[in-house]
Design an enzyme around this catalytic site. Structure first.
Site: not given
Ligand code: ADP
Ligand code: MG
Length: 360
Positions: A41, A126, A173
């Site tokens: 992407d 995501s 994403d």
């Molecule tokens: P992915 O998007 O694949 O889950 P990322 O590393 O890009 O992984 O994003 C994960 C991060 O996003 C978490 O470590 C946190 O900081 C933040 N995050 C995502 N969802 C939440 C949520 N519901 N509450 C708090 N933080 C969140």
């Molecule tokens: Mg992510």
């Protein structure tokens, strides 16, 4: 102590706020799983993901000049004043995805509320984009702004993630979570940003298996982006390149990186055709080839993910399996027919293609 104080502060503010009569708003975004087309992407290539029936839900009231948000998944709440000047320095760090969006929008009014999710955090499905999109929808709503198109929302949230986290992610994403279509995967051309929904046959089932939380993902991700950019200096845009021209790249490492991107774009095109023709055997083979290329050429898989993919592929009824998302941990995706029994796989989830982010 800080934690206790901030919880006390939140409770105190919640009591104060409960007297406010503004309406409760619910903004919700799905996560996504990528069926095929990883690390293409950000080079303007092709991807074939789908939004999934696992959601991040943000429930809040309008709240003047600040953002107050509790997350079910984090010990410390976010408490930030508007306007946001530097989202990359927000603490706690998870709040950067929220302040990043507020920073992009430069809005005057904030919100008070809480967020919960049925997505794993840092699992390659995501959760970050789902949090950004829920935030963007909420901020539009509390500021009485018209909701923009899915593409505009996705671009805003992608910029927010760049600024807030420094990770040079592509559009997949955010655009998948924003533009999801029930029952369909999305073929996205990440150069033209054209989104074409492709129906997933009713008897085809998609599973996600959580393998491990990601490690070292952001620095390695940025390194891969830089390597692809260096390959482009030698042979021009990878999205237009053919496998033959990749052989002209002198550096062996850059050659392998480029080979992955160019080959993966082609696999996405062929997989889309196979899906449209309901030729799931070919679709599964392309998924398998994609995994080998991510493992050998792009070097973003892990031995745990390789083992999980091998195990899944050996199950009768499975068409194909591959790591999904940025790699270095996270999830694998498995596509199977109705007879496949995957119940015994640890951490496996049956996921369905759903519509995109919305205000409920
Ligand atoms: P992915 O998007 O694949 O889950 P990322 O590393 O890009 O992984 O994003 C994960 C991060 O996003 C978490 O470590 C946190 O900081 C933040 N995050 C995502 N969802 C939440 C949520 N519901 N509450 C708090 N933080 C969140
Ligand atoms: Mg992510």
């Amino acid at each position: 102590m800080t934690l206790l104080l901030s919880h006390y502060y939140c409770r105190h503010m919640a009591d104060r706020y409960s007297t406010n009569s503004s309406a409760l708003i619910v903004a919700r975004s799905p996560g996504r799983v990528n069926l095929i087309g990883d690390h293409t992407d950000y080079m303007g290539g092709m991807v074939l993901p789908m939004a999934i029936d696992r959601y991040t839900t943000l429930t809040a009231h309008q709240f003047d000049t600040s953002l107050h948000l509790l997350s079910d998944n984090q010990p410390e709440p976010l408490d930030a004043r508007l306007p946001i000047v530097d989202p990359s320095s927000t603490t706690p760090a998870w709040g950067r995805y929220v302040t990043g969006v507020a920073h992009q929008m430069q809005v005057a009014r904030g919100f008070w509320g809480s967020v919960s999710t049925t997505l794993p955090l840092g699992g390659g499905l995501s959760s970050s984009a789902a949090l950004e999109l829920s935030t963007a929808l909420m901020l539009h709503s509390v500021n009485d702004l018209p909701i923009p198109t899915a593409l505009e929302l996705a671009q805003l949230c992608r910029r927010a993630e760049h600024v807030a986290t420094g990770v040079p992610c592509g559009i997949m994403d955010q655009l998948t979570c924003a533009a999801g279509v029930e029952g369909h995967a999305l073929l996205i051309d990440c150069y033209s940003m054209l989104v074409s929904p492709i129906q997933i046959p009713h008897d085809v089932h998609v599973y996600v298996q959580f393998v491990a939380h990601r490690q070292l993902a952001s620095s390695a991700y940025a390194e891969r982006v830089a390597q692809c950019n260096r390959a482009e200096v030698e042979i021009g845009p990878l999205r237009l390149a053919e496998v033959g021209s990749v052989r002209n790249i002198s550096d062996e490492l850059l050659r392998r990186r480029a080979l992955h991107v160019v080959g993966e774009n082609e696999r996405v095109r062929r997989a889309t055709m196979a899906l449209a023709l309901q030729d799931m055997t070919t679709f599964g083979q392309l998924m398998n080839e994609s995994h080998f290329s991510l493992r050998d050429n792009f070097e973003v898989s892990t031995s745990q993910m390789d083992a999980a993919v091998e195990t899944a592929r050996a199950i009768p009824g499975v068409f194909g399996a591959r790591m999904t998302g940025g790699g270095f941990g996270g999830c694998i995706v498995i596509v199977a027919d109705a007879t496949a029994n995957l119940q015994h796989l640890q951490g496996v989830m049956h996921v369905k293609p759903v519509g995109g982010a919305e205000i409920l």
